[in-house]
Design a protein around this motif. Structure first.
Motif, PDB file in Angstrom:
ATOM      1  N   GLY A  11       0.849  -1.188   0.000  1.00 26.65           N
ATOM      2  CA  GLY A  11       0.000   0.000   0.000  1.00 26.65           C
ATOM      3  C   GLY A  11       0.884   1.237   0.000  1.00 26.65           C
ATOM      4  N   ALA A  12       0.263   2.361   0.270  1.00 26.98           N
ATOM      5  CA  ALA A  12       0.944   3.654   0.134  1.00 26.98           C
ATOM      6  C   ALA A  12       2.249   3.735   0.930  1.00 26.98           C
ATOM      7  CB  ALA A  12      -0.006   4.762   0.567  1.00 26.98           C
ATOM      8  N   GLY A  13       2.343   3.008   2.049  1.00 26.08           N
ATOM      9  CA  GLY A  13       3.540   3.082   2.891  1.00 26.08           C
ATOM     10  C   GLY A  13       4.818   2.646   2.184  1.00 26.08           C
ATOM     11  N   PHE A  23      -2.375   7.848   2.640  1.00 28.05           N
ATOM     12  CA  PHE A  23      -3.726   8.419   2.588  1.00 28.05           C
ATOM     13  C   PHE A  23      -4.240   8.823   3.960  1.00 28.05           C
ATOM     14  CE2 PHE A  23      -3.242   6.061  -1.285  1.00 28.05           C
ATOM     15  CZ  PHE A  23      -3.775   6.941  -2.214  1.00 28.05           C
ATOM     16  N   ARG A  24      -4.016   7.949   4.967  1.00 26.03           N
ATOM     17  CA  ARG A  24      -4.706   8.145   6.253  1.00 26.03           C
ATOM     18  C   ARG A  24      -3.793   8.588   7.384  1.00 26.03           C
ATOM     19  NH1 ARG A  24      -6.691   4.456   3.157  1.00 26.03           N
ATOM     20  NH2 ARG A  24      -8.849   4.772   2.541  1.00 26.03           N
ATOM     21  N   TRP A  30      -5.833  12.213   2.327  1.00 19.13           N
ATOM     22  CA  TRP A  30      -7.233  12.449   2.729  1.00 19.13           C
ATOM     23  C   TRP A  30      -7.366  13.519   3.817  1.00 19.13           C
ATOM     24  CZ3 TRP A  30      -8.092  11.251  -1.658  1.00 19.13           C
ATOM     25  CH2 TRP A  30      -8.219   9.991  -2.211  1.00 19.13           C
ATOM     26  N   GLN A  88      -1.922  -1.882  -4.032  1.00 21.68           N
ATOM     27  CA  GLN A  88      -3.052  -0.940  -4.081  1.00 21.68           C
ATOM     28  C   GLN A  88      -2.583   0.380  -4.658  1.00 21.68           C
ATOM     29  OE1 GLN A  88      -5.349  -1.323  -0.059  1.00 21.68           O
ATOM     30  NE2 GLN A  88      -3.313  -2.159   0.228  1.00 21.68           N
ATOM     31  N   HIS A 106      -5.929  -1.011  -7.745  1.00 21.13           N
ATOM     32  CA  HIS A 106      -6.672   0.253  -7.822  1.00 21.13           C
ATOM     33  C   HIS A 106      -6.314   1.069  -9.062  1.00 21.13           C
ATOM     34  CE1 HIS A 106      -7.353  -0.029  -3.181  1.00 21.13           C
ATOM     35  NE2 HIS A 106      -8.133  -0.837  -3.868  1.00 21.13           N
ATOM     36  N   VAL A 153      -9.294   3.007  -9.954  1.00 28.34           N
ATOM     37  CA  VAL A 153     -10.528   2.474  -9.354  1.00 28.34           C
ATOM     38  C   VAL A 153     -10.960   3.449  -8.263  1.00 28.34           C
ATOM     39  CG1 VAL A 153     -11.536   0.584  -8.038  1.00 28.34           C
ATOM     40  CG2 VAL A 153      -9.843   0.086  -9.830  1.00 28.34           C
ATOM     41  N   PHE A 155     -13.772   5.039  -5.371  1.00 29.48           N
ATOM     42  CA  PHE A 155     -14.684   4.479  -4.366  1.00 29.48           C
ATOM     43  C   PHE A 155     -16.032   4.179  -5.019  1.00 29.48           C
ATOM     44  CE2 PHE A 155     -11.596   6.570  -1.578  1.00 29.48           C
ATOM     45  CZ  PHE A 155     -11.319   5.501  -0.740  1.00 29.48           C
ATOM     46  N   GLY A 179       3.114  -1.653   4.338  1.00 23.80           N
ATOM     47  CA  GLY A 179       2.680  -0.263   4.193  1.00 23.80           C
ATOM     48  C   GLY A 179       1.242  -0.058   3.786  1.00 23.80           C
ATOM     49  N   THR A 180       0.350  -0.855   4.360  1.00 23.60           N
ATOM     50  CA  THR A 180      -1.073  -0.572   4.133  1.00 23.60           C
ATOM     51  C   THR A 180      -1.826  -0.706   5.436  1.00 23.60           C
ATOM     52  OG1 THR A 180      -3.136  -1.333   3.080  1.00 23.60           O
ATOM     53  CG2 THR A 180      -1.351  -2.967   3.244  1.00 23.60           C
ATOM     54  N   SER A 181      -2.742   0.243   5.679  1.00 23.20           N
ATOM     55  CA  SER A 181      -3.522   0.199   6.921  1.00 23.20           C
ATOM     56  C   SER A 181      -4.605  -0.872   6.848  1.00 23.20           C
ATOM     57  CB  SER A 181      -4.168   1.570   7.165  1.00 23.20           C
ATOM     58  OG  SER A 181      -5.043   1.888   6.103  1.00 23.20           O
ATOM     59  N   ASP A 204       5.168  -2.470   8.919  1.00 21.06           N
ATOM     60  CA  ASP A 204       4.452  -1.190   9.053  1.00 21.06           C
ATOM     61  C   ASP A 204       4.839  -0.586  10.404  1.00 21.06           C
ATOM     62  OD1 ASP A 204       1.491  -0.139   7.594  1.00 21.06           O
ATOM     63  OD2 ASP A 204       2.226   0.817   9.440  1.00 21.06           O
ATOM     64  N   PRO A 205       5.161   0.695  10.440  1.00 18.69           N
ATOM     65  CA  PRO A 205       5.515   1.303  11.732  1.00 18.69           C
ATOM     66  C   PRO A 205       4.342   1.335  12.709  1.00 18.69           C
ATOM     67  CG  PRO A 205       5.606   2.937   9.947  1.00 18.69           C
ATOM     68  CD  PRO A 205       5.307   1.626   9.313  1.00 18.69           C
ATOM     69  N   ALA A 222       9.380   0.786   5.480  1.00 18.00           N
ATOM     70  CA  ALA A 222       9.553  -0.267   4.472  1.00 18.00           C
ATOM     71  C   ALA A 222      11.017  -0.664   4.236  1.00 18.00           C
ATOM     72  CB  ALA A 222       8.906   0.178   3.167  1.00 18.00           C
TER      73      ALA A 222
HETATM   74  P1  OAD Z   1      -3.126   4.204   4.152  1.00 19.50           P
HETATM   75  O1  OAD Z   1      -2.742   5.635   4.188  1.00 19.50           O
HETATM   76  O2  OAD Z   1      -4.479   3.817   4.635  1.00 19.50           O
HETATM   77  O3  OAD Z   1      -2.076   3.354   4.989  1.00 19.50           O
HETATM   78  C1  OAD Z   1      -0.687   3.549   4.825  1.00 19.50           C
HETATM   79  C2  OAD Z   1       0.054   2.665   5.796  1.00 19.50           C
HETATM   80  O4  OAD Z   1       1.444   2.843   5.555  1.00 19.50           O
HETATM   81  C3  OAD Z   1      -0.203   2.967   7.282  1.00 19.50           C
HETATM   82  O5  OAD Z   1      -0.483   1.774   7.986  1.00 19.50           O
HETATM   83  C4  OAD Z   1       1.124   3.599   7.734  1.00 19.50           C
HETATM   84  O6  OAD Z   1       1.445   3.302   9.093  1.00 19.50           O
HETATM   85  C5  OAD Z   1       2.117   2.943   6.793  1.00 19.50           C
HETATM   86  N1  OAD Z   1       3.371   3.675   6.571  1.00 19.50           N
HETATM   87  C6  OAD Z   1       3.617   5.013   6.641  1.00 19.50           C
HETATM   88  N2  OAD Z   1       4.897   5.279   6.322  1.00 19.50           N
HETATM   89  C7  OAD Z   1       5.488   4.088   6.038  1.00 19.50           C
HETATM   90  C8  OAD Z   1       6.806   3.693   5.626  1.00 19.50           C
HETATM   91  N3  OAD Z   1       7.771   4.593   5.431  1.00 19.50           N
HETATM   92  N4  OAD Z   1       7.028   2.382   5.436  1.00 19.50           N
HETATM   93  C9  OAD Z   1       6.054   1.459   5.625  1.00 19.50           C
HETATM   94  N5  OAD Z   1       4.803   1.775   6.000  1.00 19.50           N
HETATM   95  C10 OAD Z   1       4.522   3.067   6.196  1.00 19.50           C
HETATM   96  O7  OAD Z   1      -2.864   3.704   2.639  1.00 19.50           O
HETATM   97  P2  OAD Z   1      -3.362   2.360   1.929  1.00 19.50           P
HETATM   98  O8  OAD Z   1      -3.573   1.284   2.927  1.00 19.50           O
HETATM   99  O9  OAD Z   1      -2.453   2.106   0.797  1.00 19.50           O
HETATM  100  O10 OAD Z   1      -7.277   3.983  -2.912  1.00 19.50           O
HETATM  101  O11 OAD Z   1      -4.779   2.829   1.374  1.00 19.50           O
HETATM  102  C11 OAD Z   1      -5.553   1.940   0.600  1.00 19.50           C
HETATM  103  C12 OAD Z   1      -6.334   2.682  -0.450  1.00 19.50           C
HETATM  104  O12 OAD Z   1      -7.060   3.751   0.148  1.00 19.50           O
HETATM  105  C13 OAD Z   1      -5.461   3.365  -1.491  1.00 19.50           C
HETATM  106  O13 OAD Z   1      -5.103   2.490  -2.528  1.00 19.50           O
HETATM  107  C14 OAD Z   1      -6.321   4.484  -1.981  1.00 19.50           C
HETATM  108  C15 OAD Z   1      -6.958   4.931  -0.691  1.00 19.50           C
HETATM  109  O14 OAD Z   1      -8.219   5.473  -0.765  1.00 19.50           O
HETATM  110  C16 OAD Z   1      -7.746   4.768  -3.906  1.00 19.50           C
HETATM  111  O15 OAD Z   1      -7.464   5.957  -3.998  1.00 19.50           O
HETATM  112  C17 OAD Z   1      -8.646   4.093  -4.865  1.00 19.50           C
END
Ligand code: OAD
Length: 237
Positions: A11-13, A23-24, A30, A88, A106, A153, A155, A179-181, A204-205, A222
């Protein structure tokens, strides 16, 4: 001997250390944008140029970004493992790091498709164009005469690659999440397809939305987390 199958869900992390917001987290996408405005069909219908500009900005940032140590280490594991990456993320940093099998759940920000087209009814139709890092504006039309939209993709939209992802997860010998919540379904439910006895690692931290007694949580970013994960793999061979 056949290589073990390692499946990595990212994921984004994983892209944070390449300069991308998550994102979160605090100050994440967001916090700055309403997902309803830039990641929903309603937002698109309300203001197409605003949505196109959001993704034009992401594309521009991606052009100037590079894969980080986390992406590189995942790619390097192909030497010893049969690796599938399910991401993602809409960036192309896994591919640029050298990963050869990457499934995007996505969509991809470097691709566009007609806003109204055959793809809406049949995801196998090849109406998707690679535009690299070019910008897209209102008035840029697909060959079928309709406005080009990001191949993302949003929502409320179907996730065309989810069944492929389930099949891949079912074949995993080792499952790694980076790196995904795990807040967004159906991606967040993919771990349920991991077979019994298969170890699950999370890098994930922070805590993520996953309760499973098999989970080994590596509480790192990561890059460092991947180094630790590779040491664990080496010690268990
Ligand atoms: P989130 O922002 O929900 O989660 C990101 C995760 O990465 C969190 O658990 C952080 O703790 C972690 N993180 C932050 N920095 C990091 C690092 N340097 N190394 C490792 N981890 C780290 O993002 P996603 O889970 O990817 O969809 O979000 C899922 C989807 O929601 C995205 O694909 C996007 C969003 O809405 C769309 O836009 C369609």
């Amino acid at each position: 001997m056949a290589k073990k199958r390692l499946v990595v869900l990212t994921g984004a992390g994983i892209s944070a250390e390449s300069g991308f917001s998550t994102f979160r987290d605090n100050n994440g996408y967001w916090d700055k944008y309403d997902p309803e405005d830039v990641a929903s069909i309603r937002g698109w219908e309300r203001d197409r140029q605003y949505v196109l500009d959001f993704y034009n900005g992401v594309r521009e940032q991606l052009r100037d970004a590079s894969p980080n140590r986390g992406h590189m280490l995942i790619a390097s594991l192909e030497k010893d493992y049969d690796v599938d990456v399910i991401t993602q993320n809409v960036d192309n940093l896994h591919e640029r790091a050298g990963s050869t099998r990457v499934l995007h759940l996505h969509g991809e920000v470097t691709k566009v498709r007609p806003e109204k087209g055959a793809y809406d009814r049949d995801f196998s139709v090849s109406e998707v164009f690679d535009i690299g890092y070019e910008r897209v504006d209102v008035g840029d039309l697909a060959p079928n005469g309709t406005q080009l939209r990001p191949h993302i993709v949003w929502f409320g939209e179907a996730v065309p690659n989810i069944e492929k992802a389930m099949d891949i997860v079912m074949k995993a010998d080792i499952f790694l999440i980076v790196g995904t919540s795990l807040s967004v379904y159906p991606a967040a439910g993919l771990y349920r397809y991991v077979r019994d006895g298969v170890p699950i690692y999370v890098i994930d931290p922070k805590d993520v939305n996953l309760r499973d007694k098999r989970v080994v949580h590596i509480r790192e970013k990561a890059g460092v987390g991947m180094e630790k994960f590779i040491k664990i793999l080496e010690n268990s061979r």
